[in-house]
Design an enzyme around this catalytic site. Sequence first.
Site, PDB file in Angstrom:
ATOM      1  N   ASP A 454       1.074  -1.125  -0.378  1.00 15.15           N
ATOM      2  CA  ASP A 454      -0.108  -0.008   0.239  1.00 15.15           C
ATOM      3  C   ASP A 454       1.005   1.424  -0.211  1.00 15.15           C
ATOM      4  O   ASP A 454       2.018   0.994   0.079  1.00 15.15           O
ATOM      5  CB  ASP A 454      -0.814   0.128   1.194  1.00 15.15           C
ATOM      6  CG  ASP A 454      -1.871   1.056   1.422  1.00 15.15           C
ATOM      7  OD1 ASP A 454      -2.280   1.370   0.275  1.00 15.15           O
ATOM      8  OD2 ASP A 454      -2.380   1.858   2.497  1.00 15.15           O
ATOM      9  N   GLU A 457       2.347   5.246  -3.815  1.00 13.75           N
ATOM     10  CA  GLU A 457       2.220   6.120  -4.924  1.00 13.75           C
ATOM     11  C   GLU A 457       4.514   7.128  -5.300  1.00 13.75           C
ATOM     12  O   GLU A 457       4.517   6.792  -6.537  1.00 13.75           O
ATOM     13  CB  GLU A 457       1.604   6.926  -4.877  1.00 13.75           C
ATOM     14  CG  GLU A 457      -0.377   6.358  -5.029  1.00 13.75           C
ATOM     15  CD  GLU A 457      -0.211   5.574  -3.640  1.00 13.75           C
ATOM     16  OE1 GLU A 457      -0.028   5.730  -2.463  1.00 13.75           O
ATOM     17  OE2 GLU A 457      -1.283   4.526  -4.081  1.00 13.75           O
ATOM     18  N   ASP A 532      -9.606   3.942  -1.753  1.00 20.86           N
ATOM     19  CA  ASP A 532     -10.143   4.397  -0.512  1.00 20.86           C
ATOM     20  C   ASP A 532     -10.963   4.967  -0.656  1.00 20.86           C
ATOM     21  O   ASP A 532     -11.596   6.197  -0.907  1.00 20.86           O
ATOM     22  CB  ASP A 532      -9.112   5.394   0.107  1.00 20.86           C
ATOM     23  CG  ASP A 532      -8.364   4.497   1.247  1.00 20.86           C
ATOM     24  OD1 ASP A 532      -7.971   3.585   0.760  1.00 20.86           O
ATOM     25  OD2 ASP A 532      -7.466   5.013   1.624  1.00 20.86           O
TER      26      ASP A 532
HETATM   27  C1  GLC Z   1      -4.280   2.839   2.840  1.00 17.60           C
HETATM   28  C2  GLC Z   1      -4.900   2.159   2.345  1.00 17.60           C
HETATM   29  C3  GLC Z   1      -6.440   1.379   2.929  1.00 17.60           C
HETATM   30  C4  GLC Z   1      -5.260   0.967   4.665  1.00 17.60           C
HETATM   31  C5  GLC Z   1      -4.619   2.109   5.308  1.00 17.60           C
HETATM   32  C6  GLC Z   1      -4.301   1.816   6.146  1.00 17.60           C
HETATM   33  O1  GLC Z   1      -5.833   4.012   3.332  1.00 17.60           O
HETATM   34  O2  GLC Z   1      -5.596   2.212   0.598  1.00 17.60           O
HETATM   35  O3  GLC Z   1      -6.859   0.473   2.288  1.00 17.60           O
HETATM   36  O4  GLC Z   1      -6.545   0.752   5.402  1.00 17.60           O
HETATM   37  O5  GLC Z   1      -3.966   2.792   4.030  1.00 17.60           O
HETATM   38  O6  GLC Z   1      -2.954   0.706   6.037  1.00 17.60           O
END
Ligand code: GLC
Length: 852
Positions: A454, A457, A532
């Site tokens: 995650d 970017e 998200d």
């Molecule tokens: C980011 C991700 C989300 C995750 C959060 C905490 O916002 O997109 O899916 O739950 O981080 O890790």
Amino acid sequence: MSLLGKFIDGVKTLGLNVTLQSALYPLRKRFYSAKFTSPAPAGNAATTYTFAGRVLAHHQTPAAGDIGRQTLDLRCENAQVQLVLLAADLIRVRVRPNSRLEQPAHQPAEPFSYAVCTKAADWPPTPFSLHEEQDALTIRTEKLHCHIDKNPFALTFLDPDGAVICADAAGAGWRGDNVACWKRLPPDERIYGLGQKTTPLDKRGVITSMWNRDPQFYHPGDDPIYANIPFYLGLRQGRGYGIFFDHSARGRFDFGATTPGVAHFEADAGSTPDNELRYYFFYGPQLVDVLDRYTELTGRMIMPPLWALGYHQNRWSYTPDSRVREIAGEFRARHIPCEAIHLDIDYMDGFRCFTWDHSRFPDPAKLIADLHAQHYRVVTMIDPGIKVERTYWVCQEGLEKEMFCRYPDGKLFRGPVWPGDSYFPDFTSPRVRAWWGQLYQGLVDLGVDGFWNDMNEPAIISSNNDTLPDVVQHEYDGFGADHRTAHNVYGMQMARATAEGLLKLRPDERPLVITRSLWAGSQRYNMHWLGDNYSDWPSLRNTMQLVMNLGLSGIAFTGPDTGGFVGTPDGELMIRWNQMSVFTPFFRNHTVKNSADQEPWAFGQACERLCREFITLRYRLLPYIYTAFWQSAQRGLPMARPLFLQFQDDERCYDIDDEYMFGDAFLVAPIYEQGARSRRVYIPAGQWYDYWRNTITAGPQITRLDAPIHQIPLLVRAGSVVPAWPDMQYIGEKQIDTLTLHVYPGNGVSWLYQDDGRTWAFRDGAYRLTRFVCKLGARLEITREVTQPVEQIAGLDDYARIRIKLHGLAHPPAHVHVDDVQIQECKFEAENRTAILETGPFTEITVELAPE
Ligand code: GLC
């Protein structure tokens, strides 16, 4: 929200320290950007574009290796142009401004690109001819003509009959550090693709940016967000083409928004090493062929393990371990199928990657073993940011081995994410990727099955959803680049490092790596999820636009946070979302921290019952869905397809983005409106069966389909054979000896792909492909042809029994023959308009249908 409100909110979620670091980050970024950015040299301040100008000379490179035979070099007034014919329907265009030829970082003979995996020399030579006239040159292949105007240089792509497919407007130009291109955009042309775009499917009239960005949360229309891909498809009057603009730097596409009738794309490509304009032109005319070629150039989707297609459950975060166990227990107790449970960031010790919070997860090995014993897979999250802390082993090792990104003066870059100030590995270095890959050893040893990358970017937590400053330096696989050029590939290279590491650590298993950021070619390494979103109806509506756009950009395996991430859905939204997610490639329920429970049982019994029914349907359809995945891995055809991909000659399909095909057989028309109990559906040509009622409708027509809360409008194409499994709580629950074949009488070809669902043995031929041909004339004939005998393949269900369900019959069939033997027992369910017969592996079934 006021600034103070935001601050208090931040402190609640992130803690005081991280909130302060985040608040100060923009100042820090500005300071370093100013420190290292020199004032633009005179050339870079240019406000007007320069163009290639007149063609002065040309030559076909003499037979200097394979690629030479396919190359046409043009010397123009202001640029060197090179056209390379990679295939009869694929041409690479490079325009190198004369002013940049002497730059030390000028392009090597073969350009470097993270996206492209089939290099020019790897394409077999393609026959072509070159014709010269006074003012023009024409390259001709059997599929495509490329007309080159000499004064000034301009390209027009035509089909062999002379119809213009795509023509330069101003053509290729450059200004300052940028490279740009202008093409004509006829009024009836549609534009699709470009990655994760929240706009409607057709991109006409849209200006969109290529800059991977964490928007924090997103709504329809927000741009750019996590995953941008500089590849688009054009479609007009049945002819489809593609353009892949191969620049990783910050870019922009404008489809007639600024100048009507002109498509424009541009990238900040003057930063090393991309100081030329480079794009690939693909001609179909079928878009499926363009996608096939595009994924030949940039790579096919990695075939995932079968378990990835099951239902996944997540939240930010299930913690402590007792809560994870509770969730696992609930699914099994309530008989809701579930394949995988995801552990979001709170399993870590203070968000330090590759660690465990032992107070909340005292015995991860036991937890994972117990979940495995209940037949769950476990997926854990890993972010790129490594907490700045000399006593933390990953940080220490990274510092010692010089793995982190630096400013031009060698000072380490640091920016705040979940654990506070963090260093960022430079994934554009092969050395760093190798190091990162082996960091997963501990998690692999514990038995973690899948990995979720995650924030890549890369995202920095700050008041304006930031990223690294442009001046940060990257190795860029030996070519050197600053963050402007490396930014968009950063996430792709992180997830690549993860996948390549897993391939070393568990060489026999297909890795599952979920990533948020993507670039062209990411499909070779990972799958994706949509990030998200909101728990609201507009976000539900937007989901398939995103999924289809990504599929048209080579990224077929993706899906939403079912139920939505931010906010709390009500039961109706939850039901509608689950109904749709059965027919999305990735099916996972996920929600934000501190939100209300979002498991299927959190909305009362009616919702739980319907979620159970639909998740069970997903499991029944797994053999069909897995076959659609295989098709995608073969030819780049996405699993979720806009109607125009299947019905390209029907212009009424060109603007439809609220219904879609899922695999070859299903037309899905989800409900996107609260309270709606029917919807308008466009039905393309042919005969279609209503999945729920087994009635037959003929297209083309617009009709209204009923959608009571327990049904999603769903049609099946006549002639389809849909393979199905029995109801299961998890993959592998049962030894499957009976395969059900749902037959929808008509004319068509269907496939069933099987392999062990886990290893790479299929690459050595350990797979079985079954072809079903359905013919409807005076009688219905169903033939079944298997490519390989069962005995040769380990780990495959051999389906000793086959149950045939013939749908849409008003009366019992008059006679049924299986391989010439008449069958006596054929059950007929008048209410369901279905006949059922049990048989073994057959070659041909003939059915005499009773007259209506
Ligand atoms: C980011 C991700 C989300 C995750 C959060 C905490 O916002 O997109 O899916 O739950 O981080 O890790």
